[in-house]
Design a protein around this motif. Sequence first.
Motif, PDB file in Angstrom:
ATOM      1  N   GLY A 183      -1.020  21.370  -1.959  1.00 23.28           N
ATOM      2  CA  GLY A 183       1.180  21.949  -2.108  1.00 23.28           C
ATOM      3  C   GLY A 183       1.231  21.546  -3.005  1.00 23.28           C
ATOM      4  N   LYS A 184       0.071  21.780  -4.674  1.00 22.13           N
ATOM      5  CA  LYS A 184       0.473  21.720  -6.225  1.00 22.13           C
ATOM      6  C   LYS A 184      -0.314  22.662  -6.826  1.00 22.13           C
ATOM      7  N   GLU A 185       0.214  23.786  -7.247  1.00 18.26           N
ATOM      8  CA  GLU A 185      -0.758  24.962  -7.513  1.00 18.26           C
ATOM      9  C   GLU A 185      -1.504  25.047  -8.432  1.00 18.26           C
ATOM     10  N   LYS A 186      -1.258  24.843  -9.405  1.00 15.79           N
ATOM     11  CA  LYS A 186      -1.767  23.486 -10.454  1.00 15.79           C
ATOM     12  C   LYS A 186      -2.592  22.500 -10.691  1.00 15.79           C
ATOM     13  N   ALA A 187      -3.453  22.062 -10.682  1.00 16.05           N
ATOM     14  CA  ALA A 187      -3.762  20.864 -11.070  1.00 16.05           C
ATOM     15  C   ALA A 187      -4.069  20.065 -12.594  1.00 16.05           C
ATOM     16  N   THR A 188      -2.007  19.790 -12.854  1.00 15.66           N
ATOM     17  CA  THR A 188      -1.553  19.376 -14.017  1.00 15.66           C
ATOM     18  C   THR A 188      -1.376  17.999 -13.584  1.00 15.66           C
ATOM     19  N   PHE A 189      -0.496  17.312 -14.644  1.00 13.23           N
ATOM     20  CA  PHE A 189       0.063  16.111 -14.692  1.00 13.23           C
ATOM     21  C   PHE A 189       1.602  16.933 -14.351  1.00 13.23           C
ATOM     22  N   PRO A 190       2.667  16.199 -14.204  1.00 12.33           N
ATOM     23  CA  PRO A 190       2.149  14.816 -13.147  1.00 12.33           C
ATOM     24  C   PRO A 190       2.365  15.492 -11.693  1.00 12.33           C
ATOM     25  N   ALA A 240       0.907  -1.427  -0.264  1.00 14.66           N
ATOM     26  CA  ALA A 240      -0.054  -0.286  -0.071  1.00 14.66           C
ATOM     27  C   ALA A 240       1.001   0.936   0.328  1.00 14.66           C
ATOM     28  N   LYS A 241       1.493   1.322   1.036  1.00 16.29           N
ATOM     29  CA  LYS A 241       2.586   2.450   0.682  1.00 16.29           C
ATOM     30  C   LYS A 241       3.125   3.004  -0.794  1.00 16.29           C
ATOM     31  N   ALA A 242       3.892   1.584  -1.329  1.00  8.65           N
ATOM     32  CA  ALA A 242       4.768   2.151  -1.793  1.00  8.65           C
ATOM     33  C   ALA A 242       3.699   2.439  -3.675  1.00  8.65           C
ATOM     34  N   TYR A 243       2.816   2.697  -3.340  1.00 16.00           N
ATOM     35  CA  TYR A 243       2.047   4.090  -3.944  1.00 16.00           C
ATOM     36  C   TYR A 243       1.945   4.782  -3.834  1.00 16.00           C
ATOM     37  N   LEU A 244       2.194   5.346  -2.877  1.00 19.26           N
ATOM     38  CA  LEU A 244       2.585   7.196  -3.242  1.00 19.26           C
ATOM     39  C   LEU A 244       3.674   7.096  -3.968  1.00 19.26           C
ATOM     40  N   LYS A 245       3.678   7.665  -5.261  1.00 14.33           N
ATOM     41  CA  LYS A 245       4.589   7.606  -6.082  1.00 14.33           C
ATOM     42  C   LYS A 245       4.059   8.871  -7.127  1.00 14.33           C
ATOM     43  N   THR A 246       5.321   8.830  -8.157  1.00 15.56           N
ATOM     44  CA  THR A 246       4.492  10.157  -9.203  1.00 15.56           C
ATOM     45  C   THR A 246       3.224   9.606  -9.869  1.00 15.56           C
ATOM     46  N   TRP A 247       2.633   9.839 -10.176  1.00 14.59           N
ATOM     47  CA  TRP A 247       1.486   9.762 -10.570  1.00 14.59           C
ATOM     48  C   TRP A 247       1.239  10.584 -12.211  1.00 14.59           C
ATOM     49  N   ASN A 248       1.524  10.018 -13.621  1.00 15.34           N
ATOM     50  CA  ASN A 248       2.033  10.883 -14.768  1.00 15.34           C
ATOM     51  C   ASN A 248       1.179  10.057 -15.332  1.00 15.34           C
ATOM     52  N   THR A 249       0.589  10.976 -16.379  1.00 13.02           N
ATOM     53  CA  THR A 249       0.121   9.941 -17.742  1.00 13.02           C
ATOM     54  C   THR A 249      -0.160   8.842 -18.191  1.00 13.02           C
ATOM     55  N   LEU A 250      -0.389   7.669 -17.674  1.00 12.88           N
ATOM     56  CA  LEU A 250      -0.471   6.136 -19.003  1.00 12.88           C
ATOM     57  C   LEU A 250       0.373   6.185 -20.155  1.00 12.88           C
ATOM     58  N   ARG A 251       0.373   6.882 -20.499  1.00 10.86           N
ATOM     59  CA  ARG A 251       0.436   7.514 -22.144  1.00 10.86           C
ATOM     60  C   ARG A 251       0.459   8.742 -22.328  1.00 10.86           C
ATOM     61  N   LYS A 292      -8.916  15.388 -17.547  1.00  7.24           N
ATOM     62  CA  LYS A 292      -7.331  14.254 -18.101  1.00  7.24           C
ATOM     63  C   LYS A 292      -7.544  13.078 -16.865  1.00  7.24           C
ATOM     64  N   GLU A 293      -7.394  13.564 -15.940  1.00  3.31           N
ATOM     65  CA  GLU A 293      -7.096  13.163 -14.201  1.00  3.31           C
ATOM     66  C   GLU A 293      -8.204  12.022 -14.473  1.00  3.31           C
ATOM     67  N   ILE A 294     -10.074  12.703 -14.900  1.00 11.06           N
ATOM     68  CA  ILE A 294     -10.688  11.090 -15.435  1.00 11.06           C
ATOM     69  C   ILE A 294      -9.976  10.063 -16.266  1.00 11.06           C
ATOM     70  N   GLN A 295      -9.437  10.704 -17.400  1.00 14.42           N
ATOM     71  CA  GLN A 295      -9.923   9.341 -18.853  1.00 14.42           C
ATOM     72  C   GLN A 295      -8.167   8.542 -18.027  1.00 14.42           C
ATOM     73  N   ASP A 296      -7.351   9.227 -17.914  1.00 13.31           N
ATOM     74  CA  ASP A 296      -5.932   8.432 -17.042  1.00 13.31           C
ATOM     75  C   ASP A 296      -6.680   6.738 -16.107  1.00 13.31           C
ATOM     76  N   THR A 297      -7.476   7.839 -14.726  1.00 10.37           N
ATOM     77  CA  THR A 297      -8.072   6.567 -13.864  1.00 10.37           C
ATOM     78  C   THR A 297      -8.540   6.150 -14.454  1.00 10.37           C
ATOM     79  N   TYR A 298      -9.640   6.087 -15.723  1.00 11.19           N
ATOM     80  CA  TYR A 298     -10.206   5.675 -16.093  1.00 11.19           C
ATOM     81  C   TYR A 298      -9.213   4.064 -16.778  1.00 11.19           C
ATOM     82  N   LEU A 299      -8.330   4.414 -17.503  1.00 12.35           N
ATOM     83  CA  LEU A 299      -7.442   4.062 -18.764  1.00 12.35           C
ATOM     84  C   LEU A 299      -6.662   2.959 -17.370  1.00 12.35           C
ATOM     85  N   ARG A 300      -6.530   3.005 -16.299  1.00 14.23           N
ATOM     86  CA  ARG A 300      -5.585   2.465 -15.597  1.00 14.23           C
ATOM     87  C   ARG A 300      -6.368   1.463 -15.923  1.00 14.23           C
ATOM     88  N   LEU A 301      -8.114   2.177 -14.723  1.00 14.96           N
ATOM     89  CA  LEU A 301      -8.484   0.251 -14.179  1.00 14.96           C
ATOM     90  C   LEU A 301      -8.806  -0.319 -15.326  1.00 14.96           C
TER      91      LEU A 301
END
Length: 543
Positions: free
Chosen positions: A239-246, A207-218, A313-322
């Motif tokens: 803690g992040k000014e913009k809601a943008t990847f990564p 579980a703890k290993a999932y605290l990693k960088t979230w970038n787009t799958l593609r 973009k975040e919801i699209q990436d979430t569904y591609l990963r799901l």
Amino acid sequence: MKRYLLAMFLLLLMSPLKAQIKNEKPKLVVGIVVDQMRYDYLTRFWNQFGEEGFKRLVNNGYNFKNNHFNYVPTYTGPGHASVFTGTTPEYHGIIGNGWFDKFEDRSVYCVSDESVQPVGTESEAGKMSPHRMKSTTFTDENRLHTQMKGKTIGIALKDRGAILPAGHSANAAYWFHGQDEAKWISSNYYMSDLPGWVKEFNNSGKAKAYLKTWNTLRDIKSYTESGVDENNFEFGYQGKEKATFPYDLKTLAAENGNFELIKATPFGNDLTAEFAKAAVEGESLGEDDITDILTLSFSSTDYVGHNFGVNSKEIQDTYLRLDLAIGDFLAYLDKTVGAGEYTVFLTADHGGVDVPAYLKSRKIPSGYFEDVKMNEKIEKFVNEEFKVDSLIQNISNTQVFLDYKVLKEEDLDAHEVQQKIAHYLLQQKNISRVYTREQLQSASFTEGISALIQNGFNQERSGDILFVLDPGYIIYPEKGTTHGSGFMYDTHVPLIFFGKGIKPGSTFEHSVIPDIAPTISALLGISFPDASIGRPLVEMLED
């Protein structure tokens, strides 16, 4: 002699039939609920999906393309309860994620239970059970039918997503407690101590290993099915000014609930799928001819949807990963339970509306309803109209609760009070419909929003006046999105059956969420849940 020969002939005729019925039962049923999954996510992201996840389910299973919730409110708690009980809040009693209890004069949470103790943690997060749900689930009925030999395990990041589907008689329900612990936990409603396989998983550090960088799958440029990455319609993370990847989750964790942050990323779904695999192995699910049931809810889609919205973009990436996670899990079931030996259904607990601020930018009628100001206006009106303080006991979930003690003390007529408040509410901006308790208890609505309101109205637990907002209007901040209405964006969700006993195909015929439980019950040859009102979807069951 003729009677004897006839009896022997019938016995020989029936014996293969009995064997056939027994053999047709799947060894394992997996009920998947994807939290906040609109139906059009299937079609919108179709070309981006691989062949082994959503496409495998659709191409080799039966797809109900016109499947809907038939009640309001469309929230997580009621959604999960309705999928597995085969009925609506009118009967199963889960009228929201939380609601005002007029008898206890306090707000309650749908699965909170002060009578139980946490297992696997000392946190209050473990004090949960299904005791507020009034009816049985098909998981309960399978337990009863098999003399408690068929196992039921419920799994979800959210407690309500694990507990309500698993029913009252489950062997276990597990939910994820983040914060500083990152553990799967339960309560002593189910067990006195976590099984060894759960402890092993918790201690593995997965579980703890999932605290990693979230970038787009593609390559993000290929995500043409969603809006631009940088916009004014998303919250993002502290803690992040913009809601943008990564997103560097390890760096952001301290300001976002530590391991709670995992839930609000697609990695929460990966964690859920990995824990589900451990459950199949640890509990020996699907290893014999007595059907076991695994209820599996993917919660991260809801967290991401609330945060970033339907068009992100975040919801699209979430569904591609799901999609990858589901494909991998199906492959795991092929290997462990056996291809063709299990049955899966996939649906959602509700949909979600596009961010109203985004819709307004596209000239679509939408907006935000200020409930706090409205509550103040209602109280002021009631005080002036009836010259009584404290006549209203509570206002929540677009419901007004009257204090019947005050009504009696002041000799006020409940019918008159309800009618006057309803008339006042109907004059307010962006309120499209209002219903009184008397209307919902005496009338019989058969279609439209009125029928959905009635199906969600529980005489014991619901309020005295209920109001409906205009389409596209929500009670929420002006970024991100939510759900809860009876409009199409909240009611239209996927429903796919796949595996043993299911013939491939699809239909545009109307189906509703309470049809799922009796369909699985028919497949298993067990009693329908006790308050079930749905119909078995026989068109997709193999002859």
